[in-house]
Design a protein around this motif. Structure first.
Motif, PDB file in Angstrom:
ATOM      1  N   ASN A 416       0.804  -1.225   0.000  1.00 26.72           N
ATOM      2  CA  ASN A 416       0.000   0.000   0.000  1.00 26.72           C
ATOM      3  C   ASN A 416       0.833   1.270   0.000  1.00 26.72           C
ATOM      4  OD1 ASN A 416      -2.456  -1.338  -0.054  1.00 26.72           O
ATOM      5  ND2 ASN A 416      -2.634  -1.432   2.180  1.00 26.72           N
ATOM      6  N   ASP A 417       2.159   1.132   0.046  1.00 27.79           N
ATOM      7  CA  ASP A 417       3.053   2.286   0.081  1.00 27.79           C
ATOM      8  C   ASP A 417       3.254   2.830  -1.336  1.00 27.79           C
ATOM      9  OD1 ASP A 417       4.888   4.213   0.789  1.00 27.79           O
ATOM     10  OD2 ASP A 417       6.577   2.800   0.926  1.00 27.79           O
ATOM     11  N   THR A 418       2.201   3.407  -1.887  1.00 30.64           N
ATOM     12  CA  THR A 418       2.214   3.958  -3.237  1.00 30.64           C
ATOM     13  C   THR A 418       1.080   4.955  -3.382  1.00 30.64           C
ATOM     14  OG1 THR A 418       1.926   3.407  -5.588  1.00 30.64           O
ATOM     15  CG2 THR A 418       0.823   1.973  -4.007  1.00 30.64           C
ATOM     16  N   HIS A 419       1.264   5.886  -4.303  1.00 25.81           N
ATOM     17  CA  HIS A 419       0.193   6.859  -4.582  1.00 25.81           C
ATOM     18  C   HIS A 419      -0.926   6.236  -5.420  1.00 25.81           C
ATOM     19  CE1 HIS A 419       2.533  10.149  -2.964  1.00 25.81           C
ATOM     20  NE2 HIS A 419       3.544   9.834  -3.748  1.00 25.81           N
ATOM     21  N   TYR A 420      -0.642   5.081  -6.014  1.00 23.80           N
ATOM     22  CA  TYR A 420      -1.591   4.463  -6.935  1.00 23.80           C
ATOM     23  C   TYR A 420      -2.423   3.388  -6.243  1.00 23.80           C
ATOM     24  CZ  TYR A 420       1.323   6.708 -10.492  1.00 23.80           C
ATOM     25  OH  TYR A 420       1.999   7.612 -11.263  1.00 23.80           O
ATOM     26  N   GLY A 421      -3.476   2.952  -6.934  1.00 27.15           N
ATOM     27  CA  GLY A 421      -4.336   1.902  -6.387  1.00 27.15           C
ATOM     28  C   GLY A 421      -5.176   1.250  -7.469  1.00 27.15           C
ATOM     29  N   LEU A 422      -4.522   0.808  -8.545  1.00 30.29           N
ATOM     30  CA  LEU A 422      -5.279   0.268  -9.672  1.00 30.29           C
ATOM     31  C   LEU A 422      -5.510  -1.238  -9.546  1.00 30.29           C
ATOM     32  CD1 LEU A 422      -6.700   0.992 -12.278  1.00 30.29           C
ATOM     33  CD2 LEU A 422      -4.551   0.633 -13.501  1.00 30.29           C
ATOM     34  N   ALA A 423      -4.428  -2.013  -9.418  1.00 30.63           N
ATOM     35  CA  ALA A 423      -4.556  -3.466  -9.391  1.00 30.63           C
ATOM     36  C   ALA A 423      -3.564  -4.057  -8.402  1.00 30.63           C
ATOM     37  CB  ALA A 423      -4.339  -4.045 -10.780  1.00 30.63           C
ATOM     38  N   SER A 424      -3.711  -5.365  -8.160  1.00 27.43           N
ATOM     39  CA  SER A 424      -2.825  -6.071  -7.235  1.00 27.43           C
ATOM     40  C   SER A 424      -2.990  -7.557  -7.464  1.00 27.43           C
ATOM     41  CB  SER A 424      -3.179  -5.733  -5.782  1.00 27.43           C
ATOM     42  OG  SER A 424      -4.520  -6.127  -5.496  1.00 27.43           O
ATOM     43  N   GLY A 425      -1.998  -8.333  -7.001  1.00 31.48           N
ATOM     44  CA  GLY A 425      -2.083  -9.780  -7.132  1.00 31.48           C
ATOM     45  C   GLY A 425      -1.386 -10.471  -5.985  1.00 31.48           C
ATOM     46  N   ASP A 432      -7.482 -17.893   3.544  1.00 29.42           N
ATOM     47  CA  ASP A 432      -7.732 -16.862   4.556  1.00 29.42           C
ATOM     48  C   ASP A 432      -6.792 -15.681   4.343  1.00 29.42           C
ATOM     49  OD1 ASP A 432      -9.602 -18.564   5.622  1.00 29.42           O
ATOM     50  OD2 ASP A 432      -8.334 -19.252   7.259  1.00 29.42           O
ATOM     51  N   ARG A 433      -5.513 -15.990   4.118  1.00 22.12           N
ATOM     52  CA  ARG A 433      -4.524 -14.938   3.879  1.00 22.12           C
ATOM     53  C   ARG A 433      -4.876 -14.157   2.611  1.00 22.12           C
ATOM     54  NH1 ARG A 433       0.633 -17.789   2.949  1.00 22.12           N
ATOM     55  NH2 ARG A 433       1.130 -17.529   5.159  1.00 22.12           N
ATOM     56  N   ALA A 434      -5.273 -14.887   1.566  1.00 22.47           N
ATOM     57  CA  ALA A 434      -5.603 -14.229   0.300  1.00 22.47           C
ATOM     58  C   ALA A 434      -6.769 -13.269   0.471  1.00 22.47           C
ATOM     59  CB  ALA A 434      -5.928 -15.278  -0.753  1.00 22.47           C
ATOM     60  N   LEU A 435      -7.787 -13.683   1.225  1.00 22.62           N
ATOM     61  CA  LEU A 435      -8.955 -12.826   1.418  1.00 22.62           C
ATOM     62  C   LEU A 435      -8.642 -11.653   2.338  1.00 22.62           C
ATOM     63  CD1 LEU A 435     -11.798 -15.500   1.588  1.00 22.62           C
ATOM     64  CD2 LEU A 435     -11.200 -13.976  -0.309  1.00 22.62           C
ATOM     65  N   ARG A 436      -7.737 -11.854   3.298  1.00 18.60           N
ATOM     66  CA  ARG A 436      -7.299 -10.711   4.114  1.00 18.60           C
ATOM     67  C   ARG A 436      -6.593  -9.683   3.232  1.00 18.60           C
ATOM     68  NH1 ARG A 436      -6.038 -14.728   7.999  1.00 18.60           N
ATOM     69  NH2 ARG A 436      -3.855 -14.799   7.312  1.00 18.60           N
ATOM     70  N   PHE A 437      -5.758 -10.165   2.325  1.00 18.52           N
ATOM     71  CA  PHE A 437      -5.073  -9.268   1.387  1.00 18.52           C
ATOM     72  C   PHE A 437      -6.083  -8.513   0.538  1.00 18.52           C
ATOM     73  CE2 PHE A 437      -3.237  -8.639  -2.900  1.00 18.52           C
ATOM     74  CZ  PHE A 437      -2.161  -7.815  -2.578  1.00 18.52           C
ATOM     75  N   ALA A 438      -7.073  -9.238   0.012  1.00 16.22           N
ATOM     76  CA  ALA A 438      -8.097  -8.597  -0.818  1.00 16.22           C
ATOM     77  C   ALA A 438      -8.825  -7.504  -0.049  1.00 16.22           C
ATOM     78  CB  ALA A 438      -9.088  -9.643  -1.324  1.00 16.22           C
ATOM     79  N   ARG A 439      -9.037  -7.726   1.229  1.00 15.36           N
ATOM     80  CA  ARG A 439      -9.721  -6.738   2.059  1.00 15.36           C
ATOM     81  C   ARG A 439      -8.826  -5.537   2.366  1.00 15.36           C
ATOM     82  NH1 ARG A 439     -14.846  -5.628   3.319  1.00 15.36           N
ATOM     83  NH2 ARG A 439     -15.268  -7.813   3.771  1.00 15.36           N
ATOM     84  N   ASN A 440      -7.539  -5.779   2.575  1.00 14.33           N
ATOM     85  CA  ASN A 440      -6.655  -4.737   3.107  1.00 14.33           C
ATOM     86  C   ASN A 440      -5.875  -3.957   2.055  1.00 14.33           C
ATOM     87  OD1 ASN A 440      -7.335  -5.362   5.798  1.00 14.33           O
ATOM     88  ND2 ASN A 440      -5.787  -6.983   5.896  1.00 14.33           N
ATOM     89  N   VAL A 441      -5.736  -4.506   0.843  1.00 13.93           N
ATOM     90  CA  VAL A 441      -4.947  -3.810  -0.166  1.00 13.93           C
ATOM     91  C   VAL A 441      -5.757  -2.664  -0.773  1.00 13.93           C
ATOM     92  CG1 VAL A 441      -5.638  -5.259  -2.138  1.00 13.93           C
ATOM     93  CG2 VAL A 441      -3.359  -4.185  -2.098  1.00 13.93           C
ATOM     94  N   ASP A 442      -5.085  -1.550  -1.047  1.00 16.94           N
ATOM     95  CA  ASP A 442      -5.733  -0.382  -1.663  1.00 16.94           C
ATOM     96  C   ASP A 442      -5.643  -0.506  -3.181  1.00 16.94           C
ATOM     97  OD1 ASP A 442      -6.423   0.847   0.737  1.00 16.94           O
ATOM     98  OD2 ASP A 442      -4.509   1.893   0.879  1.00 16.94           O
TER      99      ASP A 442
END
Length: 503
Positions: A416-425, A432-442
């Protein structure tokens, strides 16, 4: 379709206004360059303010023309279905045009063009399914309801990396609703949009419903985004240009839909199959030579597999074949612009100065077959940090920086240390970890154990400096329509407004 690769050779391409191709008012044309040679191969019309005004007025006239305004939603859908069929019939020609114009692989362009008709068909089916609603009120004998209707003339400014695919996601729903459009494709890749204009005529759309104006952003783009006849602006491109367009739109109090830059995090945990994750990272950054706004250009790898992962990633990257985009065995073609090549070289050099290490790539290929073209080797850089310029700025090229992490909390902070927030993988077997990431990533899109998988049936868009608004799915139909409230009193009486009646 008259506009083919052969027909474009050394030709002059005109503007498309009011259903016909017309010369620019100034008589000026500018070259479009072949990225494989660096040489011009056709000229496109350079629109000025007068041409832009003519295109907008044409779209305004078409918007109120009964031939379009009074067309039923179902019939609009049928027009889109006809266009879908024509795109399918000419898919290979359109693909060849885009490959010549921007250097993307012919096999990738063919796949895009053959998938596009499904998108037109999808939104054709939406044309008669945009529903209003009724609203309960506290008065008897009164009906209160909302209508959804077209908003007017929409300006669409499209990029050079995937002109028709990125246009389709907004053009199809926009027309399904009944809007009219003025398209300004990138001056670096206009040919395929002009070819599409021919198919729009053949499909039977009334003149002026779709207009195409070409030219530089500083002249044609600026005039279009400042025009008072525009109801909404759609833009795909850099964040810096998006800010300028938003300022122009604000002066006319009109909304925008923006898909801007990205610096997407691609996360790898130790519990995954190494080969699968490496393939995912390679696909995420090196497909399209990294010229994708969703490119996974920042890679975070769990520390306990970091060294093994780097070794595997470097080995796989060395096997990527850089070559001519028309050859079926090429993996990466050239960058689309000379300026883009210089930009990528500059960012790699800056990364080295700031302490990063080039693990593989980092330069132009040495093959004599590629001399003169704008090619750059796929590049992996280690010892990277988020505060390095090449890790914080969007490069738009085949360069990935890799950073180790030790904990899920650290990884989330780095991602999340970025000005952008378009996509992520993310790559992990732990759901459980994957869904936590999906919830927490901008990020507006999250891919789990895959990357760059897209569908016109799902909404997508960015957070933070990656823009706003959504494309795809039913959400986009709301983007290009407006709500009108209607109140009907069917009591047959009207109370004297100055008589107070006590109950």
């Amino acid at each position: 379709m008259k506009t083919t690769v052969k027909a474009l050779e050394n030709s002059r391409q005109n503007l498309f206004i009011g259903g016909a191709f017309v010369a620019p008012a100034s008589g000026n044309y500018i070259p479009s360059f072949d990225p494989t040679t660096g040489e011009p191969w056709y000229e496109l019309a350079e629109a000025d303010a007068a041409d832009i005004d003519a295109a907008v007025r044409s779209a305004q006239t078409a918007f109120v023309n009964p031939a379009w305004r009074r067309m039923t939603q179902t019939d609009r859908g049928k027009l889109l279905q006809r266009l879908a069929q024509l795109v399918l019939e000419h898919a290979d020609e359109l693909a060849a045009i885009e490959t010549r114009d921007n250097g993307k692989l012919i096999k990738e362009m063919r796949a895009q063009m053959r998938a596009m008709p499904d998108a037109y068909g999808y939104f054709a089916g939406m044309a008669d399914k945009l529903l209003g609603d009724t609203i309960p009120v506290n008065k008897l004998d009164m009906l209160n309801f909302n209508l959804r209707e077209a908003i007017g003339v929409v300006a669409m400014i499209t990029p050079w990396n995937s002109p028709l695919m990125l246009l389709t996601g907004t053009l199809a729903p926009c027309l399904a609703i009944g809007n009219t459009v003025v398209i300004k494709p990138s001056e670096h890749a206009s040919a395929s949009t002009l070819a599409l204009a021919e198919l729009i005529v053949a499909a039977g759309f009334p003149p002026g419903v779709v207009n195409v104006v070409t030219g530089n952003g500083d002249s044609a783009g600026e005039a279009l985004t400042r025009h008072s006849g525009i109801a909404k602006i759609v833009f795909t491109g850099s964040t810096a240009t998006g800010r300028r367009i938003a300022q122009n739109a604000a002066a006319n109090l009109i909304p925008c839909q923006m898909e801007l830059g990205g610096k997407s995090p691609h996360v790898v945990f130790a519990d995954v199959e190494m080969e699968h994750a490496v393939n995912g990272v390679v696909s995420g950054i090196f497909a399209a030579a990294g010229q994708s706004c969703v490119a996974g250009s920042r890679c975070f790898v769990e520390a306990r597999i970091y060294d093994r992962f780097i070794e595997a990633l470097v080995e796989r990257t060395r096997r990527i074949r850089v070559g001519h985009p028309m050859q079926e065995d090429t993996d990466i073609g050239p960058l689309a612009l000379s300026a883009q090549l210089s930009k990528v070289e500059s960012y790699v050099a800056s990364g080295v100065r700031q302490g990063a290490r080039i693990a593989v790539g980092g330069k132009r290929p040495q093959s004599s077959d590629l001399t003169g073209g704008w090619y750059f080797e796929p590049t992996v850089m280690t010892d990277a940090r988020n505060d390095m310029d090449f890790m914080s700025d969007e490069i738009f090229g085949p360069v990935v920086g890799v950073i180790p992490f030790s904990s899920e909390e650290e990884m989330t902070a780095l991602a999340n240390d970025t000005h952008y927030g378009l996509a992520s993988g993310i790559w992990t077997k732990d759901i459980d970890r994957a869904l936590r990431f999906a919830r927490n990533v901008d990020a507006g899109t999250v891919w789990i154990n895959t990357y760059r998988a897209s569908s016109f049936m799902s909404a997508n868009g960015g957070f933070k400096e990656s823009g706003y608004g959504r494309r795809g799915g039913f959400d986009v139909m709301q983007e290009f329509s407006r709500v009108k409230n209607v109140v009907v009193d069917y009591s047959g009486t009207m109370q004297d407004p100055f008589v107070i009646r006590l109950r």
